[in-house]
Design a protein around this motif. Sequence first.
Motif, PDB file in Angstrom:
ATOM      1  N   LEU A  25      46.829  36.988  -0.148  1.00  0.00           N
ATOM      2  CA  LEU A  25      45.557  37.709   0.053  1.00  0.00           C
ATOM      3  C   LEU A  25      45.846  39.144   0.498  1.00  0.00           C
ATOM      4  CD1 LEU A  25      43.249  35.082   1.838  1.00  0.00           C
ATOM      5  CD2 LEU A  25      43.801  35.335  -0.583  1.00  0.00           C
ATOM      6  N   ALA A  26      46.787  39.291   1.424  1.00  0.00           N
ATOM      7  CA  ALA A  26      47.142  40.637   1.908  1.00  0.00           C
ATOM      8  C   ALA A  26      47.766  41.459   0.782  1.00  0.00           C
ATOM      9  CB  ALA A  26      48.105  40.523   3.093  1.00  0.00           C
ATOM     10  N   ASN A  27      48.623  40.827  -0.009  1.00  0.00           N
ATOM     11  CA  ASN A  27      49.272  41.561  -1.107  1.00  0.00           C
ATOM     12  C   ASN A  27      48.246  42.027  -2.147  1.00  0.00           C
ATOM     13  OD1 ASN A  27      51.560  40.806   0.245  1.00  0.00           O
ATOM     14  ND2 ASN A  27      52.358  39.437  -1.344  1.00  0.00           N
ATOM     15  N   ALA A  28      47.205  41.188  -2.361  1.00  0.00           N
ATOM     16  CA  ALA A  28      46.171  41.568  -3.337  1.00  0.00           C
ATOM     17  C   ALA A  28      45.403  42.792  -2.834  1.00  0.00           C
ATOM     18  CB  ALA A  28      45.217  40.396  -3.576  1.00  0.00           C
ATOM     19  N   ARG A  29      45.141  42.805  -1.524  1.00  0.00           N
ATOM     20  CA  ARG A  29      44.447  43.978  -0.958  1.00  0.00           C
ATOM     21  C   ARG A  29      45.323  45.218  -1.105  1.00  0.00           C
ATOM     22  NH1 ARG A  29      43.834  40.729   3.604  1.00  0.00           N
ATOM     23  NH2 ARG A  29      42.207  39.242   3.100  1.00  0.00           N
ATOM     24  N   GLU A  30      46.602  45.049  -0.792  1.00  0.00           N
ATOM     25  CA  GLU A  30      47.552  46.173  -0.908  1.00  0.00           C
ATOM     26  C   GLU A  30      47.584  46.695  -2.359  1.00  0.00           C
ATOM     27  OE1 GLU A  30      51.996  45.974   0.590  1.00  0.00           O
ATOM     28  OE2 GLU A  30      51.877  45.295  -1.489  1.00  0.00           O
ATOM     29  N   ALA A  31      47.456  45.763  -3.309  1.00  0.00           N
ATOM     30  CA  ALA A  31      47.509  46.138  -4.741  1.00  0.00           C
ATOM     31  C   ALA A  31      46.172  46.697  -5.229  1.00  0.00           C
ATOM     32  CB  ALA A  31      47.904  44.921  -5.573  1.00  0.00           C
ATOM     33  N   GLN A  32      45.183  46.721  -4.331  1.00  0.00           N
ATOM     34  CA  GLN A  32      43.836  47.199  -4.681  1.00  0.00           C
ATOM     35  C   GLN A  32      43.280  46.453  -5.887  1.00  0.00           C
ATOM     36  OE1 GLN A  32      44.474  51.531  -4.746  1.00  0.00           O
ATOM     37  NE2 GLN A  32      43.647  51.532  -2.665  1.00  0.00           N
ATOM     38  N   ALA A  33      43.483  45.130  -5.830  1.00  0.00           N
ATOM     39  CA  ALA A  33      43.006  44.269  -6.910  1.00  0.00           C
ATOM     40  C   ALA A  33      41.759  43.528  -6.435  1.00  0.00           C
ATOM     41  CB  ALA A  33      44.089  43.267  -7.281  1.00  0.00           C
ATOM     42  N   ALA A  34      40.838  43.273  -7.372  1.00  0.00           N
ATOM     43  CA  ALA A  34      39.692  42.412  -7.038  1.00  0.00           C
ATOM     44  C   ALA A  34      40.259  41.030  -6.717  1.00  0.00           C
ATOM     45  CB  ALA A  34      38.752  42.329  -8.234  1.00  0.00           C
ATOM     46  N   LEU A  35      39.669  40.377  -5.728  1.00  0.00           N
ATOM     47  CA  LEU A  35      40.239  39.111  -5.258  1.00  0.00           C
ATOM     48  C   LEU A  35      39.250  37.980  -5.440  1.00  0.00           C
ATOM     49  CD1 LEU A  35      42.516  37.643  -3.721  1.00  0.00           C
ATOM     50  CD2 LEU A  35      41.428  38.368  -1.603  1.00  0.00           C
ATOM     51  N   GLN A  36      39.716  36.896  -6.026  1.00  0.00           N
ATOM     52  CA  GLN A  36      38.888  35.697  -6.181  1.00  0.00           C
ATOM     53  C   GLN A  36      39.641  34.544  -5.522  1.00  0.00           C
ATOM     54  OE1 GLN A  36      36.394  34.973  -9.386  1.00  0.00           O
ATOM     55  NE2 GLN A  36      35.793  33.538  -7.799  1.00  0.00           N
ATOM     56  N   VAL A  37      39.077  33.996  -4.444  1.00  0.00           N
ATOM     57  CA  VAL A  37      39.711  32.854  -3.767  1.00  0.00           C
ATOM     58  C   VAL A  37      38.902  31.614  -4.091  1.00  0.00           C
ATOM     59  CG1 VAL A  37      40.374  31.867  -1.549  1.00  0.00           C
ATOM     60  CG2 VAL A  37      40.561  34.327  -1.917  1.00  0.00           C
ATOM     61  N   HIS A  38      39.558  30.603  -4.599  1.00  0.00           N
ATOM     62  CA  HIS A  38      38.841  29.400  -5.014  1.00  0.00           C
ATOM     63  C   HIS A  38      38.830  28.338  -3.920  1.00  0.00           C
ATOM     64  CE1 HIS A  38      38.031  30.598  -9.109  1.00  0.00           C
ATOM     65  NE2 HIS A  38      39.227  31.137  -9.136  1.00  0.00           N
ATOM     66  N   GLU A  39      37.751  27.571  -3.911  1.00  0.00           N
ATOM     67  CA  GLU A  39      37.642  26.439  -2.994  1.00  0.00           C
ATOM     68  C   GLU A  39      38.516  25.316  -3.520  1.00  0.00           C
ATOM     69  OE1 GLU A  39      35.780  26.222  -0.231  1.00  0.00           O
ATOM     70  OE2 GLU A  39      35.138  28.304  -0.513  1.00  0.00           O
ATOM     71  N   LEU A  40      39.243  24.667  -2.613  1.00  0.00           N
ATOM     72  CA  LEU A  40      40.100  23.540  -3.011  1.00  0.00           C
ATOM     73  C   LEU A  40      39.324  22.465  -3.759  1.00  0.00           C
ATOM     74  CD1 LEU A  40      42.382  22.627  -0.005  1.00  0.00           C
ATOM     75  CD2 LEU A  40      42.975  23.574  -2.228  1.00  0.00           C
ATOM     76  N   ALA A  41      38.075  22.220  -3.296  1.00  0.00           N
ATOM     77  CA  ALA A  41      37.291  21.121  -3.859  1.00  0.00           C
ATOM     78  C   ALA A  41      37.029  21.311  -5.349  1.00  0.00           C
ATOM     79  CB  ALA A  41      35.977  21.000  -3.105  1.00  0.00           C
ATOM     80  N   GLN A  42      37.048  22.565  -5.800  1.00  0.00           N
ATOM     81  CA  GLN A  42      36.806  22.834  -7.223  1.00  0.00           C
ATOM     82  C   GLN A  42      38.010  22.473  -8.088  1.00  0.00           C
ATOM     83  OE1 GLN A  42      35.750  27.131  -6.467  1.00  0.00           O
ATOM     84  NE2 GLN A  42      34.395  26.680  -8.176  1.00  0.00           N
ATOM     85  N   PHE A  43      39.187  22.405  -7.458  1.00  0.00           N
ATOM     86  CA  PHE A  43      40.425  22.183  -8.212  1.00  0.00           C
ATOM     87  C   PHE A  43      41.266  21.087  -7.548  1.00  0.00           C
ATOM     88  CE2 PHE A  43      39.115  26.532  -9.091  1.00  0.00           C
ATOM     89  CZ  PHE A  43      39.158  26.543 -10.480  1.00  0.00           C
ATOM     90  N   PRO A  44      40.740  19.861  -7.489  1.00  0.00           N
ATOM     91  CA  PRO A  44      41.446  18.817  -6.736  1.00  0.00           C
ATOM     92  C   PRO A  44      42.843  18.518  -7.282  1.00  0.00           C
ATOM     93  CG  PRO A  44      39.566  17.911  -7.957  1.00  0.00           C
ATOM     94  CD  PRO A  44      39.473  19.401  -8.046  1.00  0.00           C
ATOM     95  N   GLY A  45      43.007  18.542  -8.602  1.00  0.00           N
ATOM     96  CA  GLY A  45      44.326  18.246  -9.180  1.00  0.00           C
ATOM     97  C   GLY A  45      45.314  19.358  -8.892  1.00  0.00           C
ATOM     98  N   LEU A  46      44.820  20.581  -8.992  1.00  0.00           N
ATOM     99  CA  LEU A  46      45.672  21.758  -8.803  1.00  0.00           C
ATOM    100  C   LEU A  46      46.083  21.936  -7.343  1.00  0.00           C
ATOM    101  CD1 LEU A  46      46.774  24.036 -10.532  1.00  0.00           C
ATOM    102  CD2 LEU A  46      44.550  25.126 -10.458  1.00  0.00           C
ATOM    103  N   SER A  47      45.331  21.349  -6.444  1.00  0.00           N
ATOM    104  CA  SER A  47      45.632  21.579  -5.023  1.00  0.00           C
ATOM    105  C   SER A  47      46.656  20.592  -4.465  1.00  0.00           C
ATOM    106  CB  SER A  47      44.351  21.538  -4.196  1.00  0.00           C
ATOM    107  OG  SER A  47      43.771  20.271  -4.264  1.00  0.00           O
ATOM    108  N   CYS A  48      47.104  19.626  -5.290  1.00  0.00           N
ATOM    109  CA  CYS A  48      48.027  18.577  -4.796  1.00  0.00           C
ATOM    110  C   CYS A  48      49.470  18.836  -5.203  1.00  0.00           C
ATOM    111  CB  CYS A  48      47.622  17.218  -5.366  1.00  0.00           C
ATOM    112  SG  CYS A  48      46.183  16.544  -4.606  1.00  0.00           S
ATOM    113  N   ASP A  49      50.160  19.718  -4.509  1.00  0.00           N
ATOM    114  CA  ASP A  49      51.583  19.856  -4.830  1.00  0.00           C
ATOM    115  C   ASP A  49      52.380  18.807  -4.049  1.00  0.00           C
ATOM    116  OD1 ASP A  49      50.911  21.244  -2.520  1.00  0.00           O
ATOM    117  OD2 ASP A  49      52.622  22.585  -2.665  1.00  0.00           O
ATOM    118  N   ILE A  50      53.530  18.477  -4.592  1.00  0.00           N
ATOM    119  CA  ILE A  50      54.345  17.397  -4.011  1.00  0.00           C
ATOM    120  C   ILE A  50      55.549  18.018  -3.323  1.00  0.00           C
ATOM    121  CG2 ILE A  50      55.646  15.280  -4.531  1.00  0.00           C
ATOM    122  CD1 ILE A  50      52.561  15.198  -5.020  1.00  0.00           C
ATOM    123  N   ASP A  51      55.463  18.128  -2.001  1.00  0.00           N
ATOM    124  CA  ASP A  51      56.564  18.722  -1.244  1.00  0.00           C
ATOM    125  C   ASP A  51      57.234  17.704  -0.335  1.00  0.00           C
ATOM    126  OD1 ASP A  51      56.450  21.344  -2.221  1.00  0.00           O
ATOM    127  OD2 ASP A  51      54.807  21.862  -0.862  1.00  0.00           O
TER     128      ASP A  51
END
Length: 223
Positions: free
Chosen positions: A170-196
């Motif tokens: 998020l900080a790097n995006a601000r530094e890059a002066q880029a528009a920022l879109q942060v998604h809610e986890l609930a919208q992407f349940p499969g994408l939010s499950c990494d296996i660590d």
Amino acid sequence: MSAALAGRDILAVVPVKDFALAKQRLAGAFPPSFRRALARAMLRDVLVALRGAETIAGVVVVTADPEAGLLAGEYGARLLFEGTVRGLNPAVAQAGAYLAAERRSGMLVVPSDIPTVTSDEIGRLVAAHPAGRAVSVVPAHDGEGTNALVVSPPDALRFSFGPLSFPMHLANAREAQAALQVHELAQFPGLSCDIDRPDDLARLDSLPPGSHTWRLLAEQGMA
Ligand SMILES: Nc1nc2c(ncn2[C@@H]2O[C@H](COP(=O)(O)OP(=O)(O)OP(=O)(O)O)[C@@H](O)[C@H]2O)c(=O)[nH]1
Ligand SMILES: O=C(O)[C@H](O)COP(=O)(O)O
């Protein structure tokens, strides 16, 4: 909506560590042979999901592992051989520079350890990416990591994958002066499950039976 219709070409980039070194945080619970097999199976599932996503213009696997390169080819992905500076962030930056040199409009970064990701999620994430100089972020389930990033142009962002990568991106995006879109986890349940960690394997009940990771876990009596 296809990527071409949207007037932009966003490619997916999947960074892949050497299979022999993968999943060190599972080392206390699982032997190297299982961790290698898990890394391969998860990469296959991610490549299947990407192949079925209509909003991306192609897939690039960036790796130093020849076996991962062969596997990429099986799924029609392009291979970018990792440079001499090894590591996740240099590998993703290398891919970003490569795609920027090709004048691609953007890059979706998806790790290879998210076997529950679906083509629909990839499609929605890319379709929702703002036009112009922009960054979209999907956090990991712990709220600290980053499970997917869309960056346009592909070299617009400094990458900070690793501990606390979500707030850092998020900080790097601000530094890059880029528009920022942060998604809610609930919208992407499969994408939010990494296996660590070993506990993460218990959350794999959303894996479709028949997927590569599901079959591996079933063989081990874990699915
Ligand atoms: N090309 C490349 N990809 C990497 C490297 N390190 C990690 N990755 C990939 O980045 C994503 C996230 O990986 P990590 O969670 O950091 O590493 P891991 O091997 O999955 O797990 P640990 O060994 O437990 O950290 C996965 O797709 C990895 O394959 C690297 O040095 N080079
Ligand atoms: O969340 C992240 O930035 C990536 O998954 C890599 O972080 P990790 O090495 O903590 O998994």
